[in-house]
Design an enzyme around this catalytic site. Sequence first.
Site, PDB file in Angstrom:
ATOM      1  N   ASP A   3      78.816  32.575  17.517  1.00 13.38           N
ATOM      2  CA  ASP A   3      78.778  31.303  16.804  1.00 13.38           C
ATOM      3  C   ASP A   3      79.863  31.277  15.737  1.00 13.38           C
ATOM      4  O   ASP A   3      79.753  31.950  14.714  1.00 13.38           O
ATOM      5  CB  ASP A   3      77.398  31.115  16.170  1.00 13.38           C
ATOM      6  CG  ASP A   3      77.203  29.735  15.564  1.00 13.38           C
ATOM      7  OD1 ASP A   3      78.168  28.940  15.571  1.00 13.38           O
ATOM      8  OD2 ASP A   3      76.096  29.456  15.078  1.00 13.38           O
ATOM      9  N   ASP A  33      82.868  24.730  15.759  1.00  5.34           N
ATOM     10  CA  ASP A  33      81.554  25.344  15.916  1.00  5.34           C
ATOM     11  C   ASP A  33      81.206  25.589  17.377  1.00  5.34           C
ATOM     12  O   ASP A  33      80.911  24.646  18.119  1.00  5.34           O
ATOM     13  CB  ASP A  33      80.497  24.433  15.283  1.00  5.34           C
ATOM     14  CG  ASP A  33      79.116  25.029  15.299  1.00  5.34           C
ATOM     15  OD1 ASP A  33      78.996  26.267  15.388  1.00  5.34           O
ATOM     16  OD2 ASP A  33      78.139  24.262  15.221  1.00  5.34           O
TER      17      ASP A  33
END
Length: 415
Positions: A294, A83
């Site tokens: 992201d 992430d």
Amino acid sequence: MASYYLTICVLFLLPLHFSLIHGNTEEGFTINLIRKTSLQPSFPQGFSAMSTIPQSPVSAYLGEYLMELSIGTPPFKIYAIADTGSDLMWTQCVPCNDCYKQINPMFDPTKSSSYTNVPCSSNLCHLLDTGVCSPQKECNYTYAYGDGSMTQGVLAQETVTFTSTTGASVPLKGIVFGCGHNDSKNGFNDHEMGLIGLGGGPASLISQMGSSFGGKMFSQCLVPFHTDERVSSKMSFGRGSKVSGSGVVSTPLVTKEDKTPYFVTLLGISVGNKYLPYSGGSSQNVAKGNVFLDSGTPPTILPTEFYDRVVAEVKNQVPMKPVVDDPSLGTQLCYRTKNNLGGPVLTAHFEGADVKLEPIQTFIPPKDGVFCLGFTNTSSDVGIYGNFVQSNYLIGFDLEAKMVSFKARDCTKNT
């Protein structure tokens, strides 16, 4: 996967102190992102919810990419979400009485000789603004994400070991991570043993690595999520991860008070030859750093007004009728077809970099015979460039030069 708790005390240890145990890693290392299954990703309504350089295995599962690494002594293997939108690295730990179900055993800190809790008196306890002292004088944390999921537990330090694509082990001592004892039952699935925060804040794994591998930089090459499960993505760390050569386009990283997200400036999106500015007016008036990349968020999320214009133009250029009789698809723009749509090609116009997106990157099949535009909307002025559109690009994050670089590549090939 953007975090709500990202106000970091940057006065402390940047980068954090850890040590390499052994090995020549000046060029960095590369790992695979391990694929667990070919199951299709779940879609909430409207989507809202090769070399000797260091590498990490990463796999696609339910719209997320899982990184394989080991923690502790002896090494204990975990698979966790890769992430770039958050900082904290954490895994579920024994005892975990209020946690989500996972199919693999949980990490037991009592069985690792290298595990140490972060004491309240340590500056490391202040890496996250949610660090608080427990009655046992341990540093407790709470970390929440934009989809409402969260993790709570104890901050600790451990040995983290990567396995490079050459088979060599790359162990690091003293990495700060979260030992989760209370984790959301919603937001994570049973294949995910935690999350690896790869953002730009001091607590992230990238910041803790610092320039130890020849440069504070990393790159990724994500396979489209409906790729054969035996094909892995790749993530590389250090100087050898630099994206260069013919076809590379780059855009500046924008520095903001929030150090975690990798903010860049999106001027607009073209649908075929139709250019749509981000703000609805001139591209000259676009705010700097209006989106961030992201890897933990599957769809691309755009401000509602911009999103509506993009969807309207896609509808205008696709010679098919959208699906309107399937409540399970919510408000997504979807089409029924046996194969992915033949167009249109979308182009993301970043400051200094035009990135072309083929239908395999923009139309995602939530179920057989249906393809949906992998975009959704937000009331925020800041958007998210999700992992669907990041696939089939070698993307380099150079934190020293403050640039993000894109190079079109078939990420299913071992090159």
